[in-house]
Design a protein around this motif. Sequence first.
Motif, PDB file in Angstrom:
ATOM      1  N   UNK A  88       0.877  -1.172   0.000  1.00 46.72           N
ATOM      2  CA  UNK A  88       0.000   0.000   0.000  1.00 46.72           C
ATOM      3  C   UNK A  88       0.915   1.223   0.000  1.00 46.72           C
ATOM      4  N   UNK A  89       0.876   1.978  -1.088  1.00 40.00           N
ATOM      5  CA  UNK A  89       1.818   3.089  -1.270  1.00 40.00           C
ATOM      6  C   UNK A  89       1.729   4.155  -0.178  1.00 40.00           C
ATOM      7  N   UNK A  90       0.606   4.182   0.548  1.00 39.21           N
ATOM      8  CA  UNK A  90       0.462   5.176   1.618  1.00 39.21           C
ATOM      9  C   UNK A  90       0.985   4.646   2.956  1.00 39.21           C
ATOM     10  N   UNK A  91       1.418   3.378   2.975  1.00 44.23           N
ATOM     11  CA  UNK A  91       1.853   2.773   4.244  1.00 44.23           C
ATOM     12  C   UNK A  91       3.289   2.261   4.126  1.00 44.23           C
ATOM     13  N   UNK A 147      -3.777  -3.750 -10.769  1.00 42.47           N
ATOM     14  CA  UNK A 147      -4.615  -3.068  -9.762  1.00 42.47           C
ATOM     15  C   UNK A 147      -4.076  -1.668  -9.447  1.00 42.47           C
ATOM     16  N   UNK A 148      -2.989  -1.278 -10.107  1.00 39.11           N
ATOM     17  CA  UNK A 148      -2.348   0.032  -9.921  1.00 39.11           C
ATOM     18  C   UNK A 148      -1.726   0.213  -8.530  1.00 39.11           C
ATOM     19  N   UNK A 149      -1.503  -0.901  -7.822  1.00 37.01           N
ATOM     20  CA  UNK A 149      -0.764  -0.824  -6.554  1.00 37.01           C
ATOM     21  C   UNK A 149       0.709  -0.547  -6.859  1.00 37.01           C
ATOM     22  N   UNK A 201       3.143 -11.678  -8.904  1.00 37.13           N
ATOM     23  CA  UNK A 201       2.703 -10.603  -7.985  1.00 37.13           C
ATOM     24  C   UNK A 201       2.765  -9.268  -8.718  1.00 37.13           C
ATOM     25  N   UNK A 202       3.876  -9.048  -9.428  1.00 34.24           N
ATOM     26  CA  UNK A 202       4.073  -7.778 -10.136  1.00 34.24           C
ATOM     27  C   UNK A 202       2.963  -7.544 -11.160  1.00 34.24           C
TER      28      UNK A 202
END
Length: 262
Positions: free
Chosen positions: A191-194, A213-215, A206-207
């Motif tokens: 999670x880019x915010x965490x 999903x744009x994660x 995974x990639x």
Amino acid sequence: MGDLFIIKIGGETINSKETLKTCLKAIANSGKKVILVHGGGKKVTELAQKLFIPQQMVEGRRITSGETLELCTMVYAGLINKNIVAGLSAQKLMAIGLSGADLNCVVSKKRDASVINYGFVGDVVKVDDVVFENFIAGNIIPVVNSISISEEGDLLNTNADVMAAEIAKAMSAKYKTHLIYCFERSGVLQDITDENSVIPVISKADFTQMKETKQIADGMIPKLQTAFRALYHGVEEARILKSDALEQYFNNENPGTNISLH
Ligand SMILES: Nc1ncnc2c1ncn2[C@@H]1O[C@H](COP(=O)(O)OP(=O)(O)O)[C@@H](O)[C@H]1O
Ligand SMILES: CC(=O)N[C@@H](CCC(=O)OP(=O)(O)O)C(=O)O
């Protein structure tokens, strides 16, 4: 086979004097054989804004006009490259700054413009491993920026992650190569915010899923694409970590994200 560390540092690391120094110190303390590769895209974006030169990035790659290529060459092959060489000199290390044009060490081909016209962007076609080997054998650290050269002798802008991965691939015939991407986050984040959501190991599956999903987005895309390609072509290890954690890496503490083919 001896170990060789291809360490790539990016925009935020270069923009912070403190972080850069921490990185260069970790390299000096490690006593390892190193090729240092750098970008500096953020500096170019900042300067372009001041000069009113509009910029556009597509999946972490810069659309490069003639004017932007001039700016990139001045910034990457000039200011940033020399600052890093000076920083290594302060650590009592011998270093030489190189663009792909110097000694023709990284040759590229202008990107095909049929789908997206990237302008003066080059994809690497040849790395002269002997040039790098000679410097390394003489205990000189090559500091390579992201300007490459075409067969016709034109300068081209190449993503610095690509530059690092291609050099790692070329050197893997003679060394156990370790491709290490240093940047400002703690690794590949779920999670880019965490900042605490670092993924310890990431596979190709995974990639692919996280890109969908744009994660995973922006500048993380070329890092992972190039890391998988490098592993596929004989590179021993690929890892993405926070620049401040380079010392931990050399102490075998496994910071950040390990990229795995499986
Ligand atoms: N899942 C993710 N984990 C970490 N960073 C990510 C992720 N997805 C996108 N990014 C972005 O990728 C950026 C790194 O690319 P970039 O800015 O090109 O770095 P550098 O200049 O170091 O090469 C991070 O700053 C972050 O904003
Ligand atoms: C074609 C292309 O995208 N070139 C990159 C080269 C610099 C770079 O990659 O810098 P970071 O590693 O700091 O992002 C650019 O001009 O942004």
